[in-house]
Enzyme design. Structure first.
Site, PDB file in Angstrom:
ATOM      1  N   ASP A 117      -6.627  13.257 -25.297  1.00  0.00           N
ATOM      2  CA  ASP A 117      -6.945  12.020 -25.003  1.00  0.00           C
ATOM      3  C   ASP A 117      -5.979  11.282 -25.921  1.00  0.00           C
ATOM      4  OD1 ASP A 117      -7.504   9.353 -24.333  1.00  0.00           O
ATOM      5  OD2 ASP A 117      -9.518   9.387 -24.178  1.00  0.00           O
TER       6      ASP A 117
ATOM      7  N   TYR B 145       0.839  -1.189   0.052  1.00  0.00           N
ATOM      8  CA  TYR B 145      -0.110   0.134   0.166  1.00  0.00           C
ATOM      9  C   TYR B 145       0.828   1.152  -0.117  1.00  0.00           C
ATOM     10  CZ  TYR B 145      -4.800  -0.914   0.166  1.00  0.00           C
ATOM     11  OH  TYR B 145      -6.199  -1.104  -0.337  1.00  0.00           O
TER      12      TYR B 145
ATOM     13  N   GLU C  23      -0.505   4.558  -0.642  1.00  0.00           N
ATOM     14  CA  GLU C  23      -1.190   5.952  -0.943  1.00  0.00           C
ATOM     15  C   GLU C  23      -0.505   7.107  -0.569  1.00  0.00           C
ATOM     16  OE1 GLU C  23      -4.949   6.065   1.331  1.00  0.00           O
ATOM     17  OE2 GLU C  23      -5.535   3.848   0.410  1.00  0.00           O
TER      18      GLU C  23
ATOM     19  N   ARG D  63      -1.619  -2.918 -18.935  1.00  0.00           N
ATOM     20  CA  ARG D  63      -2.862  -2.227 -18.935  1.00  0.00           C
ATOM     21  C   ARG D  63      -3.205  -1.330 -17.932  1.00  0.00           C
ATOM     22  NH1 ARG D  63      -7.391  -3.450 -21.615  1.00  0.00           N
ATOM     23  NH2 ARG D  63      -5.892  -4.554 -22.900  1.00  0.00           N
TER      24      ARG D  63
ATOM     25  N   LYS E 209      -1.900   0.332 -25.473  1.00  0.00           N
ATOM     26  CA  LYS E 209      -2.135   0.255 -26.875  1.00  0.00           C
ATOM     27  C   LYS E 209      -0.922   0.278 -27.623  1.00  0.00           C
ATOM     28  CE  LYS E 209      -7.144   1.826 -26.154  1.00  0.00           C
ATOM     29  NZ  LYS E 209      -7.033   2.755 -24.785  1.00  0.00           N
TER      30      LYS E 209
HETATM   31  N1  DSN Z   1     -11.948   0.251 -25.220  1.00  0.00           N
HETATM   32  C1  DSN Z   1     -10.924   1.136 -25.938  1.00  0.00           C
HETATM   33  C2  DSN Z   1     -10.761   0.882 -27.315  1.00  0.00           C
HETATM   34  O1  DSN Z   1     -11.083  -0.278 -27.767  1.00  0.00           O
HETATM   35  O2  DSN Z   1     -10.498   1.620 -28.100  1.00  0.00           O
HETATM   36  C3  DSN Z   1     -11.316   2.409 -25.637  1.00  0.00           C
HETATM   37  O3  DSN Z   1     -11.100   2.721 -24.319  1.00  0.00           O
END
Ligand code: DSN
Length: 413
Positions: A199, A53, A55, A234, A228
């Protein structure tokens, strides 16, 4: 074999992990938001860091015993700042949605006006969709793409911003195949007295490699996921200008989150280091080359693509141009172990559960080392199935071909 203890303790869970790992190894992951993280990234998450932990922030924790965790989080912060060339980074957000919620919480009051991209035009749920917290708590107005070009017209965005006078303008998308003009978004925000937020979850790797225009010099706050095109764990990340750094940190903790996940933060630090390597730039360039080659294959087959093609890592196909729905097409390809997702397209006339489009991305196949030649091959297989989605024999045959191709471009898991 790895995970000996999981296997001993819980064979049922082990078996499912093994099956999922093999699914990824033997299939073509073409979901634009997915990728295959390195073993180093994955290993960092399976460590006792998960037990701790912590925080608070490095040097200001509410629990003792954080002397090593502080060093890990500081390393991640410093690497993120350097990578993005931004003065402040918060590496604690657990997910992209949560990062966006934290920025809104930090900079807005409930009911404040915000501008974001319409979901069916490529925006994300957290960009003001009425079924999401963002559309419920804040007064979102939407901009969209033009009917003719299926691209964002920045003059229209300016007009909407001048009329709506938002406190925050959100740029970025989850299903937009063209470049985003972050500089102009930030200028519009400045002119109407709003904060600008980018974003960049989908295109973050492209931005870092210089194959998509950067947002760092202009935008007040950047949010991104890390799994991504960045190819990390993740999770997510927020970067911002110094003036709002304190507010953002408070928005994350104690505003929205409790204890950070330091095992995931360690994995983020690793992925930031990986993203600083020259190979990462080459990888991102290849992602775009691959997407363009794939788009070309679809166009040659007479399939309509939203905006007519792609500048980035994804393609949005109008499956109705083949007389099928996005659901029929993506489900049929999945039977041959080619994984995509059904997606709404601009000016959608169908339901989100059975929409007109299919979203297709190249980040994961590019991680495996595939290039334009393989994209042409895979594209041909996809076209054949999309033109004959009920053909069981064809799907079986393609599945075998997919498996063979995957064995030539193996994942080292
Ligand atoms: N779920 C994601 C995507 O597939 O683009 C976006 O958060």
């Amino acid at each position: 074999m790895y995970l000996e203890d999981v296997k001993k303790e819980d064979p049922e869970v082990f078996s499912l992990i093994e099956k999922e790992t093999n699914r990824q190894k033997n299939g073509l992951v073409m979901i634009a938001s997915e990728n295959h993280a390195s073993k180093a990234v994955l290993e960092a998450m399976a460590t006792p860091l998960s037990n701790k932990y912590s925080e608070g922030y490095p040097g200001k924790r509410y629990y003792t015993g954080n002397q090593f965790v502080d060093q890990i989080e500081t390393l991640a912060i410093e690497r993120a700042k350097k990578l993005f060339n931004m003065p402040h980074a918060n590496v604690q957000p657990h997910s992209g949605s949560q990062a966006n919620a934290e920025v809104y919480f930090a900079l807005l009051k409930p009911g404040d006006k915000v501008l974001g991209l319409n979901l069916s035009h490529g925006g994300h749920l957290t960009h003001g969709n009425p079924v999401n917290f963002s559309g419920t708590l804040y007064d979102f107005a939407a901009y969209g793409v033009e009917k003719e070009t299926e691209t964002i017209d920045m003059d229209k965005v300016r007009k909407i911003a001048e009329k709506e006078k938002p406190k925050l303008i959100v740029s970025g998308a989850t299903a937009y195949p063209r470049e985003i003009d972050f500089k102009e978004f930030a200028e519009i925000a400045k002119d109407v007295g709003a904060y600008s937020m980018a974003d960049v979850a989908h295109i973050v790797g492209l931005i870092l490699a210089g194959v998509h225009p950067n947002c760092s010099p202009y935008t007040d706050v950047i949010t991104t996921t890390t799994h991504k095109t960045l190819r990390g764990p993740r999770s997510a990340l927020i970067l911002c200008k110094e003036e709002i750094a304190k507010a953002i940190d408070k928005g994350v903790f104690p505003g929205q989150q409790g204890g950070p996940m330091e095992h995931v933060i360690a994995a983020k630090a690793i992925c930031f280091k990986e993203a600083m390597k020259p190979e990462f730039k080459e990888y991102q360039k290849q992602i775009v080359k691959n997407a363009k080659a794939l788009a070309e294959t679809f166009l040659e087959a007479g399939i309509r693509l939203v905006s007519g093609g792609t500048d980035n890592h994804l393609i949005l196909m109008d499956a109705t141009s083949l007389g099928i729905t996005g659901r029929i097409g993506s489900d049929a390809m999945a039977e041959a172990e080619i994984y995509t997702n059904r997606n709404t397209i601009p000016f959608e006339t169908r339901s989100p559960f059975d929409p007109s489009g299919i979203r297709i991305g190249t980040p994961a196949l590019t991680t495996r080392g595939m290039k334009e030649e393989q994209m042409k091959q895979v594209g041909d297989w996809m076209v054949k199935i999309l033109k004959d989605p009920e053909n069981k024999q064809l799907k079986e045959k393609t599945k075998e071909q997919v498996k063979e191709l995957c064995s030539k471009f193996p994942l080292n898991y």
